[in-house]
Enzyme design. Sequence first.
Site, short mmCIF file in Angstrom:
data_model
loop_
_atom_site.label_atom_id
_atom_site.label_comp_id
_atom_site.label_asym_id
_atom_site.label_seq_id
_atom_site.Cartn_x
_atom_site.Cartn_y
_atom_site.Cartn_z
N ASP A 12 0.83 -1.22 0.00
CA ASP A 12 0.00 0.00 0.00
C ASP A 12 0.86 1.26 0.00
O ASP A 12 1.96 1.27 0.54
CB ASP A 12 -0.93 -0.03 1.23
CG ASP A 12 -2.07 0.95 1.09
OD1 ASP A 12 -2.45 1.28 -0.06
OD2 ASP A 12 -2.60 1.40 2.13
N GLY A 15 -0.16 5.51 -4.43
CA GLY A 15 -0.78 6.78 -4.81
C GLY A 15 -0.19 7.93 -4.01
O GLY A 15 0.17 8.98 -4.58
N ARG A 16 -0.08 7.75 -2.70
CA ARG A 16 0.47 8.81 -1.85
C ARG A 16 1.93 9.10 -2.21
O ARG A 16 2.38 10.24 -2.21
CB ARG A 16 0.35 8.40 -0.36
CG ARG A 16 -1.02 8.69 0.21
CD ARG A 16 -1.22 7.96 1.52
NE ARG A 16 -1.42 6.53 1.30
CZ ARG A 16 -1.30 5.63 2.25
NH1 ARG A 16 -0.95 5.98 3.46
NH2 ARG A 16 -1.52 4.35 1.98
N HIS A 29 2.01 3.60 -9.15
CA HIS A 29 1.81 2.19 -9.48
C HIS A 29 2.97 1.66 -10.32
O HIS A 29 3.41 0.53 -10.15
CB HIS A 29 0.48 1.99 -10.22
CG HIS A 29 -0.71 2.35 -9.38
ND1 HIS A 29 -0.86 1.92 -8.08
CD2 HIS A 29 -1.82 3.10 -9.64
CE1 HIS A 29 -2.00 2.38 -7.59
NE2 HIS A 29 -2.60 3.11 -8.51
N LEU A 124 10.96 -20.19 -5.54
CA LEU A 124 9.90 -19.42 -4.88
C LEU A 124 8.59 -19.51 -5.66
O LEU A 124 8.60 -19.58 -6.89
CB LEU A 124 10.34 -17.94 -4.84
CG LEU A 124 9.37 -16.95 -4.21
CD1 LEU A 124 9.40 -17.06 -2.69
CD2 LEU A 124 9.67 -15.51 -4.65
N GLU A 191 1.96 -13.57 11.97
CA GLU A 191 2.53 -12.44 12.71
C GLU A 191 2.35 -11.21 11.84
O GLU A 191 2.67 -11.24 10.65
CB GLU A 191 4.02 -12.68 12.99
CG GLU A 191 4.31 -13.89 13.83
CD GLU A 191 3.68 -13.82 15.23
OE1 GLU A 191 3.56 -12.69 15.76
OE2 GLU A 191 3.31 -14.87 15.76
#
Length: 225
Positions: A12, A15-16, A29, A124, A191
């Site tokens: 997250d 945008g900021r 993005h 992975l 966690e």
Amino acid sequence: MNRAKHIAIIMDGNGRWAELQGKKRVKGHEAGAEVVKTITTYCSKSSEIERLTLYAFSTENWKRPRLEVEFLMKLLNTYLKNELPVYLENNVRFESIGDIKAFSKTLQKTIKMVEEKTAHCDGLIQSLALNYGAQDEMIRAINTLKDSKGDVTLEMMSDALDCKHNVDLLIRTGGDHRLSNFLLWQSAYAELFFCDTLWPDFTPKELEKIINKFTKVERRFGGLK
Ligand code: IPE
Ligand code: IPE
Ligand code: MG
């Protein structure tokens, strides 16, 4: 010592990050996609990490302006196409979780193609959550189980979900302390780590620090130590 076999990240703050630099949100993005690459490559080099599940587009993200959604769809398509050789080089298997039927045929085809072409990779597993919402995932699972004979067991439910693997370590960047409908079932005993860093600024070094802290936490799973 705990092992961070399955790491999940709510990426997250794109945008900021862009707005802070006077740029359009979509630039965030783009920068975020680069970080997905860096973090995935870092995790692919670790012998401990087996699975990296990244929240890329939620079932709620359709509420965003049409142009931002369209940009994200295009970005995802080009990202996956460009990443294919990198996945192969790093022995990374790509898979998606979420209901991708809502995406364009072109994007669905790209997702399927990269899943198929990396299916033999056994390093992975990078799992991208695409049109993913934990509530939607659980409803879809319940609907596949509702006609089964006898009682539904924990194993049956777990197996009917898109993501069948419990999360060890769940990280959210961007400063907010919420799960935003991500892996609610699989994080029952994860966690949780929250950091203020906006996703485009997140680095392998910061991930390493979080993993080091995680290693030392006492995980009791309801028992006593
Ligand atoms: C996360 O960054 C990426 C997606 C949800 C696709 P945001 O776009 O939510 O960035 P902020 O939270 O508005 O800064
Ligand atoms: C969560 O971020 C979804 C992804 C990172 C893909 P959001 O920015 O959509 O979450 P809220 O709206 O702040 O809860
Ligand atoms: Mg956000």
